[in-house]
Motif scaffolding. Structure first.
Motif, short mmCIF file in Angstrom:
data_model
loop_
_atom_site.label_atom_id
_atom_site.label_comp_id
_atom_site.label_asym_id
_atom_site.label_seq_id
_atom_site.Cartn_x
_atom_site.Cartn_y
_atom_site.Cartn_z
N ILE A 82 -4.00 -16.17 1.91
CA ILE A 82 -5.22 -15.48 2.33
C ILE A 82 -5.00 -13.98 2.41
CG2 ILE A 82 -6.80 -15.18 4.27
CD1 ILE A 82 -6.53 -18.19 4.79
N GLY A 83 -3.83 -13.55 2.87
CA GLY A 83 -3.56 -12.11 2.98
C GLY A 83 -3.63 -11.41 1.65
N GLU A 84 -3.00 -11.98 0.63
CA GLU A 84 -3.04 -11.39 -0.70
C GLU A 84 -4.47 -11.39 -1.25
OE1 GLU A 84 -1.04 -11.89 -5.16
OE2 GLU A 84 -0.69 -13.41 -3.61
N ALA A 85 -5.18 -12.50 -1.06
CA ALA A 85 -6.56 -12.58 -1.54
C ALA A 85 -7.45 -11.57 -0.83
CB ALA A 85 -7.09 -13.99 -1.35
N LEU A 86 -7.21 -11.32 0.45
CA LEU A 86 -7.97 -10.30 1.17
C LEU A 86 -7.70 -8.91 0.61
CD1 LEU A 86 -7.56 -11.55 4.84
CD2 LEU A 86 -9.73 -11.18 3.66
N ALA A 87 -6.45 -8.62 0.29
CA ALA A 87 -6.12 -7.33 -0.30
C ALA A 87 -6.88 -7.12 -1.61
CB ALA A 87 -4.62 -7.22 -0.52
N VAL A 88 -6.90 -8.15 -2.43
CA VAL A 88 -7.62 -8.07 -3.71
C VAL A 88 -9.11 -7.85 -3.47
CG1 VAL A 88 -8.27 -9.36 -5.78
CG2 VAL A 88 -5.91 -9.46 -4.95
N ALA A 89 -9.68 -8.61 -2.53
CA ALA A 89 -11.12 -8.55 -2.28
C ALA A 89 -11.54 -7.21 -1.69
CB ALA A 89 -11.53 -9.69 -1.36
N PHE A 90 -10.78 -6.70 -0.73
CA PHE A 90 -11.11 -5.39 -0.15
C PHE A 90 -10.96 -4.28 -1.18
CE2 PHE A 90 -10.64 -7.28 4.17
CZ PHE A 90 -11.75 -6.72 4.77
N ALA A 91 -9.93 -4.37 -2.02
CA ALA A 91 -9.77 -3.37 -3.09
C ALA A 91 -10.96 -3.40 -4.04
CB ALA A 91 -8.47 -3.63 -3.84
N LYS A 108 -10.82 2.22 5.58
CA LYS A 108 -9.39 1.93 5.50
C LYS A 108 -9.07 0.64 6.25
CE LYS A 108 -4.80 3.97 5.63
NZ LYS A 108 -3.99 5.18 5.89
N VAL A 109 -8.36 -0.25 5.56
CA VAL A 109 -8.09 -1.59 6.07
C VAL A 109 -6.59 -1.82 6.15
CG1 VAL A 109 -8.55 -4.05 5.78
CG2 VAL A 109 -10.19 -2.35 4.90
N LEU A 110 -6.12 -2.25 7.31
CA LEU A 110 -4.73 -2.65 7.51
C LEU A 110 -4.67 -4.17 7.48
CD1 LEU A 110 -1.77 -2.51 8.48
CD2 LEU A 110 -2.63 -2.01 10.78
N ILE A 111 -3.88 -4.71 6.57
CA ILE A 111 -3.74 -6.16 6.42
C ILE A 111 -2.27 -6.53 6.59
CG2 ILE A 111 -4.09 -8.18 4.93
CD1 ILE A 111 -6.17 -6.52 3.39
N THR A 112 -1.98 -7.43 7.52
CA THR A 112 -0.63 -7.93 7.66
C THR A 112 -0.49 -9.27 6.92
OG1 THR A 112 -1.05 -9.15 9.72
CG2 THR A 112 -0.44 -6.82 9.91
N ALA A 158 3.95 -6.51 4.95
CA ALA A 158 4.59 -7.82 4.81
C ALA A 158 6.10 -7.60 4.90
CB ALA A 158 4.21 -8.50 3.50
N ARG A 159 6.85 -8.67 4.87
CA ARG A 159 8.30 -8.54 4.98
C ARG A 159 8.95 -8.07 3.68
NH1 ARG A 159 9.54 -14.18 8.30
NH2 ARG A 159 9.16 -13.35 10.39
N SER A 160 8.41 -8.47 2.53
CA SER A 160 9.05 -8.20 1.25
C SER A 160 8.55 -6.90 0.62
CB SER A 160 8.79 -9.36 0.28
OG SER A 160 9.23 -9.02 -1.02
N ALA A 161 9.42 -5.91 0.51
CA ALA A 161 9.04 -4.65 -0.13
C ALA A 161 8.73 -4.86 -1.61
CB ALA A 161 10.17 -3.63 0.03
N ASP A 162 9.48 -5.72 -2.28
CA ASP A 162 9.26 -5.96 -3.71
C ASP A 162 7.88 -6.56 -3.97
OD1 ASP A 162 11.76 -4.97 -4.25
OD2 ASP A 162 12.71 -6.94 -4.46
N LEU A 163 7.50 -7.55 -3.18
CA LEU A 163 6.18 -8.17 -3.36
C LEU A 163 5.07 -7.19 -3.02
CD1 LEU A 163 6.77 -11.77 -1.93
CD2 LEU A 163 6.61 -11.07 -4.33
N LEU A 164 5.26 -6.38 -2.00
CA LEU A 164 4.27 -5.37 -1.65
C LEU A 164 4.07 -4.36 -2.78
CD1 LEU A 164 5.17 -4.64 2.08
CD2 LEU A 164 2.96 -5.48 1.26
N ASP A 165 5.17 -3.88 -3.33
CA ASP A 165 5.07 -2.90 -4.41
C ASP A 165 4.37 -3.48 -5.63
OD1 ASP A 165 6.33 -0.93 -2.93
OD2 ASP A 165 8.33 -1.36 -3.73
#
Length: 250
Positions: A19-28, A9-13, A38-45
């Motif tokens: 880089i944060g978005e690319a890390l999420a893609v790579a870990f997934a 389990k990875v927590l990414i801020t 992140a600050r934006s709920a819409d972008l996170l969803d």
């Protein structure tokens, strides 16, 4: 190469951009479970929906502002039992000492410097209780190349480098690795904005190979550092800048 990240389990801020978005893609893609902040709920969803459909992994999201001192303990509680923390949130403005006023300086440090420190403080005891974990601080090479035109960022990054080394020098006693990564210039909208803030224009011919690093070149290194294959790495900072910080000589 199997990085042995599946099921961790990875927590990414700062997870919705760059880089944060690319890390999420790579870990997934590696089969990791994710808690994205992140600050934006819409972008996170939107990002979580895309990753779930492509990789069939478990993802939770949390809209939060790490500049608020009350937020890091809430993130640690919501994320639950994490194996890896990637501190990545924060954007420090470019400019000289007289161009970055006190309010902007404090706001930038509140998010990046104190945000990293506070989240590490919140997560560390939970990792220790579970027998171990990894904390990776995405910092920036301006902490090594002291730049009067990016004085707020150079000062912030140097502070986080010291924090990473100090904490990571002892953390393996608790089964926890603490590592920093210093990207140099990275091909991103933020890089182009910093160029504009500095008054730079045109192709970055001063950079090694005449280009900034790709986001993938940074992400791949972070994935390796997060994996058990790098299990003896702690209290150090990896600089990925094509040798830029080592080019000058007396």
């Amino acid at each position: 190469m199997d990085l042995q990240l599946a099921g961790r389990k990875v927590l990414i801020t700062g997870a919705t951009k760059g880089i944060g978005e690319a890390l999420a893609v790579a870990f997934a893609a590696e089969g990791a479970l994710l808690h994205l902040v992140a600050r934006s709920a819409d972008l996170l969803d939107a990002l979580a929906d895309k990753l779930r459909s492509h990789h069939r992994v478990e993802i939770t999201v949390q809209a939060a502002d790490l500049g608020d001192p009350a937020v890091p303990p809430r993130i640690a509680k919501a994320a639950g039992e994490i194996d890896i923390l990637i501190n990545n949130a924060g954007a420090v403005p470019g400019g000289t000492l007289w161009q970055v006023d006190d309010a902007r300086w404090r706001e930038a440090w509140g998010l990046k410097v104190f945000g990293y420190v506070a989240l590490a403080r919140a997560v560390y005891p939970l990792m220790k209780q579970r027998g171990g974990g990894v904390i990776i601080n995405n910092i920036g090479a301006a902490g090594e190349i002291f730049d009067a035109k990016y004085i707020c960022g150079s000062s912030a990054n140097a502070s986080l480098m010291a924090f990473t080394r100090a904490l990571g020098g002892r953390s393996l006693d608790d089964g926890i690795r603490v590592v920093g990564v210093n990207p140099g210039p990275v091909d991103s909208p933020r890089f182009r904005k910093l160029q504009a803030d500095r008054g730079d224009s045109g192709a970055p011919s001063h950079l090694p190979q005449g280009r900034p690093a790709s986001i993938a070149e940074i992400v791949n290194a972070i994935l390796f550092l997060a994996s058990p294959l790098s299990g003896y790495t702690s209290g150090t900072v990896l600089t990925i800048d094509g040798g830029l910080s080592s080019r000058d000589s007396l």
